[in-house]
Design a protein around this motif. Structure first.
Motif, short mmCIF file in Angstrom:
data_model
loop_
_atom_site.label_atom_id
_atom_site.label_comp_id
_atom_site.label_asym_id
_atom_site.label_seq_id
_atom_site.Cartn_x
_atom_site.Cartn_y
_atom_site.Cartn_z
N LEU A 28 8.10 -55.58 -28.54
CA LEU A 28 7.36 -55.78 -29.79
C LEU A 28 7.82 -57.03 -30.52
N SER A 29 9.12 -57.32 -30.48
CA SER A 29 9.62 -58.50 -31.19
C SER A 29 8.99 -59.78 -30.67
N LEU A 32 5.35 -59.86 -31.94
CA LEU A 32 5.31 -60.18 -33.36
C LEU A 32 5.62 -61.66 -33.61
N PRO A 38 5.00 -59.98 -39.39
CA PRO A 38 6.11 -59.04 -39.55
C PRO A 38 5.75 -57.66 -38.99
N LYS A 39 6.76 -56.85 -38.76
CA LYS A 39 6.55 -55.53 -38.17
C LYS A 39 5.59 -54.68 -39.00
N LEU A 42 1.99 -55.13 -38.09
CA LEU A 42 1.57 -54.42 -36.88
C LEU A 42 1.15 -53.00 -37.22
N TYR A 43 2.01 -52.27 -37.94
CA TYR A 43 1.73 -50.86 -38.20
C TYR A 43 0.65 -50.67 -39.26
N GLY A 49 1.13 -48.23 -33.08
CA GLY A 49 2.12 -49.16 -32.54
C GLY A 49 1.65 -49.91 -31.30
N LYS A 50 2.57 -50.10 -30.39
CA LYS A 50 2.34 -50.94 -29.22
C LYS A 50 1.19 -50.42 -28.36
#
Length: 198
Positions: A28-29, A32, A38-39, A42-43, A49-50
């Motif tokens: 994920l990093s 991103l 930023p994380k 994503l959410y 998530g992924k």
């Protein structure tokens, strides 16, 4: 030039990752960072998530490919359109240094029974591509088993692309095209008129 929205950037980053590294080969990093997001971004867009992001990326890749087929196939010689499609795939693969494969095939090979949503997105994607090809063959009026022929083409394309990627050469795709396209032309020509009326 304006920056694409966060959701679009995430989907593009995941699509790129799927083509180069597959679903489990990228973290994920990395996604991103590629999306410059930023994380929390994503959410916000993909609460699942992924996995949810991967499904969206697969659907986008399929939509892009179907749009290309919709552009190439209608009103054209289907075999000529397929030749152009394969040629573009060869160019893209070679330009990536044989690192960028088909995201559907890459993910399909590493998916497991637990990847229900991803497998469904892949199945739907392959079905959509086959349907586009089958419609083009049916429009010719000379193909008895358009769905089967479309399935054969997708299987040949994916297999040739996989072989070309690991070989670091487009030669496997060229071999498949050289064998497949004449067969398709024979099918599209249909039986002679005197046989057709028997």
């Amino acid at each position: 030039m304006t920056t694409p929205p966060t959701r679009e950037r995430l989907i593009r980053a995941m699509g790129n990752a799927l083509q180069h590294k597959g679903l489990h080969g990228v973290g994920l990093s990395e996604i991103l960072a590629d999306a410059d997001t930023p994380k929390g971004g994503l959410y916000h867009h993909f609460p699942g998530g992924k996995t949810e992001l991967a499904v969206a990326a697969i659907e986008q890749q399929v939509a892009d490919l179907c749009a290309l087929l919709d552009k190439l196939l209608p009103g054209a010689d289907p075999v000529a359109a397929l030749e152009l499609w394969i040629a573009r795939a060869q160019q893209g693969l070679a330009a990536s240094g044989f690192q960028r494969g088909c995201p559907l095939a890459t993910v399909a090979l590493e998916s497991s029974a637990q990847d229900v949503a991803i497998r469904q997105a892949l199945a739907d994607g392959f079905a959509a591509i086959r349907a586009r090809l089958a419609l083009a063959f049916e429009a010719s009026g000379r193909i008895a088993n358009a769905a089967g022929l479309a399935a054969l083409i997708v299987a040949a394309y994916e297999g040739a692309l996989l072989q070309a990627r690991v070989a670091g050469s487009v030669a496997p795709m060229e071999l498949v095209g050289a064998a497949l396209f004449p067969l398709l032309r024979t099918q599209l020509q249909g039986p002679p008129d005197d046989q057709a009326t028997d």
